[in-house]
Design a protein around this motif. Sequence first.
Motif, PDB file in Angstrom:
ATOM      1  N   LEU A 180       0.817  -1.215   0.000  1.00 25.54           N
ATOM      2  CA  LEU A 180       0.000   0.000   0.000  1.00 25.54           C
ATOM      3  C   LEU A 180       0.850   1.264   0.000  1.00 25.54           C
ATOM      4  O   LEU A 180       0.332   2.358  -0.267  1.00 25.54           O
ATOM      5  CB  LEU A 180      -0.950  -0.003   1.200  1.00 25.54           C
TER       6      LEU A 180
ATOM      7  N   TYR B 267      -2.240   6.179   9.241  1.00 29.13           N
ATOM      8  CA  TYR B 267      -2.326   6.748   7.900  1.00 29.13           C
ATOM      9  C   TYR B 267      -1.562   8.057   7.845  1.00 29.13           C
ATOM     10  O   TYR B 267      -1.760   8.945   8.674  1.00 29.13           O
ATOM     11  CB  TYR B 267      -3.787   6.983   7.524  1.00 29.13           C
TER      12      TYR B 267
ATOM     13  N   ALA C 155      -5.360   4.568   1.214  1.00 35.55           N
ATOM     14  CA  ALA C 155      -5.099   3.564   2.248  1.00 35.55           C
ATOM     15  C   ALA C 155      -5.946   3.774   3.492  1.00 35.55           C
ATOM     16  O   ALA C 155      -5.936   2.927   4.389  1.00 35.55           O
ATOM     17  CB  ALA C 155      -3.614   3.574   2.621  1.00 35.55           C
TER      18      ALA C 155
END
Length: 336
Positions: free
Chosen positions: A127, A190, A214
């Motif tokens: 990711l 994040y 993400a």
Amino acid sequence: MTIAGYGDLASAFQTRHLTAQMKQDMARLGQELSTGRKASLASHISGDFGPVAGLEHSLKLQSAYAQSVNEAAIVLAGAQTVLGNVQDQAETLSGNLHLAISSQNAGLLHTTGVDARERFASVVSSLNTSLGGRTLFAGTATDGPALADADAILSDIMTAISGETTAAGVADQIDDWFKTSGGGFDISGYQGSNQDLGPFRLSDGEVATLSIKANNAEIRDVLAAFAKSAVIAEGALAGDAEAQKELLTRSSNDLLSVIDDLTSIRTGVGRVEARIEEKAASNAAEKSALELSYNRLTAADPFETATALQALYDQMESLYTVTARLSNLSFADYMR
């Protein structure tokens, strides 16, 4: 009868003028033959540059669209590959969890937890994929990773679940860490932007976007499902094999759900990829039509140009021959 003629000086000037003109014409025809374009475009189109300027503008736009379409295709293909890798990891771990849950071997539970931790790290790394200096799943924050390091995430999760002694408690804390707005994942997990990656312009009035980040709900669910089994390797519920087995069961059930979600996401990305491919083909066809029209206005026919160049060469050769003979003409020869 009176015969009018040129004097020697006038003949010399006329010869020089013809020679200069033919050299100029040869240079012009040579340029047209080598470039394939009319040397004097203004004369060729009678000074009407409107159609030519319009075609040149349209061709520049098509070049810009082609570049944007190519970038969009690369980004979407990269996103599709990453999501495919994540789905493969989820499917493999789900199968491994089934084996561990059905086994009575406590050691296998820990081994499966270690495997889950490694796969969790692989998913986080996927990711964080960057193509051409552009992070795919970080929204507009393309210059940095979308997610924190897997070890840092697991460390924060272990702190969050440190007081839990049941599988349900651990699972709930992990869900809260990932899914609660303003929770642990938003604070330290994040690292991207909340704004989607800017759209790619495919043509006039048509764009393509990659709206997956993400921190999307589906990706949070994926990470939470992996984390529920990965924490076993970090010592969660140590010494309680039944509780660990229950936690792995919850992880397995969640993985089955997120696999379906990933399939839906990848299908959506595939639709955008198909549209990009169609637009690339239509843009290429439009560019070919524009180039054909532009060539009709500006191109020099190679056969006609070569023929004119050869004729001019023959004419110049004849002029040089006559000039040479005249320069060698004596009075005695003239009187014969």
